[in-house]
Design an enzyme around this catalytic site. Structure first.
Site, PDB file in Angstrom:
ATOM      1  N   HIS A  11       0.857  -1.187   0.000  1.00 29.04           N
ATOM      2  CA  HIS A  11       0.000   0.000   0.000  1.00 29.04           C
ATOM      3  C   HIS A  11       0.897   1.242   0.000  1.00 29.04           C
ATOM      4  CE1 HIS A  11      -3.525   2.417   1.978  1.00 29.04           C
ATOM      5  NE2 HIS A  11      -2.867   3.105   1.094  1.00 29.04           N
ATOM      6  N   HIS A  46       2.826  10.719   1.001  1.00 29.17           N
ATOM      7  CA  HIS A  46       3.754  10.182   2.013  1.00 29.17           C
ATOM      8  C   HIS A  46       5.226  10.308   1.590  1.00 29.17           C
ATOM      9  CE1 HIS A  46       0.292   8.441   4.110  1.00 29.17           C
ATOM     10  NE2 HIS A  46      -0.127   7.999   2.942  1.00 29.17           N
ATOM     11  N   GLU A  85       0.570   7.924  -3.373  1.00 31.32           N
ATOM     12  CA  GLU A  85       1.458   7.512  -2.274  1.00 31.32           C
ATOM     13  C   GLU A  85       2.708   8.385  -2.215  1.00 31.32           C
ATOM     14  OE1 GLU A  85       0.720   5.293   0.210  1.00 31.32           O
ATOM     15  OE2 GLU A  85      -1.229   5.444  -0.762  1.00 31.32           O
TER      16      GLU A  85
HETATM   17  P1  AMP Z   1      -3.386   6.878   2.061  1.00 27.72           P
HETATM   18  O1  AMP Z   1      -4.165   7.983   1.375  1.00 27.72           O
HETATM   19  O2  AMP Z   1      -2.057   6.628   1.487  1.00 27.72           O
HETATM   20  O3  AMP Z   1      -3.377   7.116   3.549  1.00 27.72           O
HETATM   21  O4  AMP Z   1      -4.149   5.526   1.802  1.00 27.72           O
HETATM   22  C1  AMP Z   1      -5.506   5.388   1.931  1.00 27.72           C
HETATM   23  C2  AMP Z   1      -6.135   5.153   0.600  1.00 27.72           C
HETATM   24  O5  AMP Z   1      -5.476   4.132  -0.138  1.00 27.72           O
HETATM   25  C3  AMP Z   1      -7.568   4.736   0.727  1.00 27.72           C
HETATM   26  O6  AMP Z   1      -8.347   5.526  -0.126  1.00 27.72           O
HETATM   27  C4  AMP Z   1      -7.558   3.275   0.272  1.00 27.72           C
HETATM   28  O7  AMP Z   1      -8.764   2.941  -0.296  1.00 27.72           O
HETATM   29  C5  AMP Z   1      -6.440   3.296  -0.725  1.00 27.72           C
HETATM   30  N1  AMP Z   1      -5.853   1.988  -1.013  1.00 27.72           N
HETATM   31  C6  AMP Z   1      -5.421   1.029  -0.187  1.00 27.72           C
HETATM   32  N2  AMP Z   1      -4.957  -0.026  -0.850  1.00 27.72           N
HETATM   33  C7  AMP Z   1      -5.139   0.279  -2.158  1.00 27.72           C
HETATM   34  C8  AMP Z   1      -4.878  -0.412  -3.365  1.00 27.72           C
HETATM   35  N3  AMP Z   1      -4.340  -1.629  -3.363  1.00 27.72           N
HETATM   36  N4  AMP Z   1      -5.184   0.204  -4.513  1.00 27.72           N
HETATM   37  C9  AMP Z   1      -5.702   1.458  -4.531  1.00 27.72           C
HETATM   38  N5  AMP Z   1      -5.979   2.159  -3.429  1.00 27.72           N
HETATM   39  C10 AMP Z   1      -5.696   1.563  -2.261  1.00 27.72           C
END
Ligand code: AMP
Ligand code: AMP
Length: 232
Positions: free
Chosen positions: A67, A125, A121
């Protein structure tokens, strides 16, 4: 002897204070005190009420997917979107794209080729540790960490299989710590019938994301004591 011990204790206390001050400071050069690598179980991303979309390259392997790599402060909070002047550029990771498609597949809808997920990502991050890891190193570090910690193998070799069965949270944690040497944090979500299930695994890594460490702080969240390992 006692004198030496008291100096040692003072040194340890001073070091701890220094770490606290540095970690609390928004200006701390690297803006972080630790990093999580988060891997997601695709079955549990997909079997919720929201469901998922397979990437344009096809259904991912039945394996954990990356992720992200998330720098965080020791108080549990984390910086985000640290540098809008350094957006994700596919050209920086061109030699990693095919591995990323396999190990870091997007599952968001509508179907995509991954670029949006990886951009998100990096922008949210990755930019917060850009002084330590440039774009190429950020993605490469995550891929290397995933390879080092084979989560699915750790679980299946302990008899914990993605078969829709229920397993105790402690057996899952133990299987991973026995195999990797560090205790993970397990995040659960709910399937469409409301069962608590294994969703994401968090492992802590040092600031340059090269080796696993004990987590300075665990995220918050609650799993049931027995959780489902959904199939995919
Ligand atoms: P973040 O914004 O990096 O904190 O991550 C949260 C987001 O990542 C959420 O919207 C999740 O639905 C999404 N997410 C988690 N795993 C996946 C994936 N394999 N593909 C796409 N989105 C993802
Ligand atoms: P609890 O059952 O919440 O009292 O937690 C018992 C121990 O397991 C504590 O050390 C918690 O930090 C740890 N723990 C609780 N939930 C999780 C989880 N989802 N992943 C990893 N460790 C956990």
């Amino acid at each position: 002897m006692e004198f030496k011990e008291s100096i040692l204790i003072k040194l340890v206390v001073m070091l701890q204070c220094l770490t606290l001050v540095l970690c609390a400071s928004q200006d701390f050069l690297t803006m972080m005190c630790g990093t999580y690598i988060i891997e997601v179980w695709p079955g549990s991303y997909c079997d919720t009420q929201q469901s998922c979309c397979y990437p344009t390259s096809g259904k991912p392997d039945a394996d954990f997917g990356i992720h992200g790599l998330w720098p965080n402060y020791n108080d549990g909070s984390y910086p985000s979107n640290c540098d809008s002047s350094n957006p994700f550029q596919q050209s920086q990771v061109s030699n990693l794209i095919s591995t990323m498609q396999k190990e870091w597949p997007t599952l968001a809808c509508p179907s995509g080729n991954g670029i949006q997920f990886w951009s998100h990502e990096w922008d949210k991050h990755g930019t917060c540790s850009e002084s330590l890891l440039n774009q190429h190193d950020y993605f490469e570090a995550a891929l290397n960490l995933k390879q080092k910690a084979n989560l699915l193998q750790a679980l299946t070799s302990a008899g914990i299989n993605p078969d829709g069965g229920f397993y105790s949270l402690s057996s899952i944690k133990n299987a991973i710590s026995d195999s990797i040497g560090f205790t993970p944090f397990i995040e659960c979500n709910s399937d469409s019938s409301g069962n608590s299930q294994l969703y994401q695994v968090y492992l802590c890594v040092d600031t340059n994301a090269s080796s696993f460490i004990d987590c300075p702080v665990f995220p918050h969240g609650k799993c049931a004591s027995n959780i489902e390992f959904s199939s995919f």
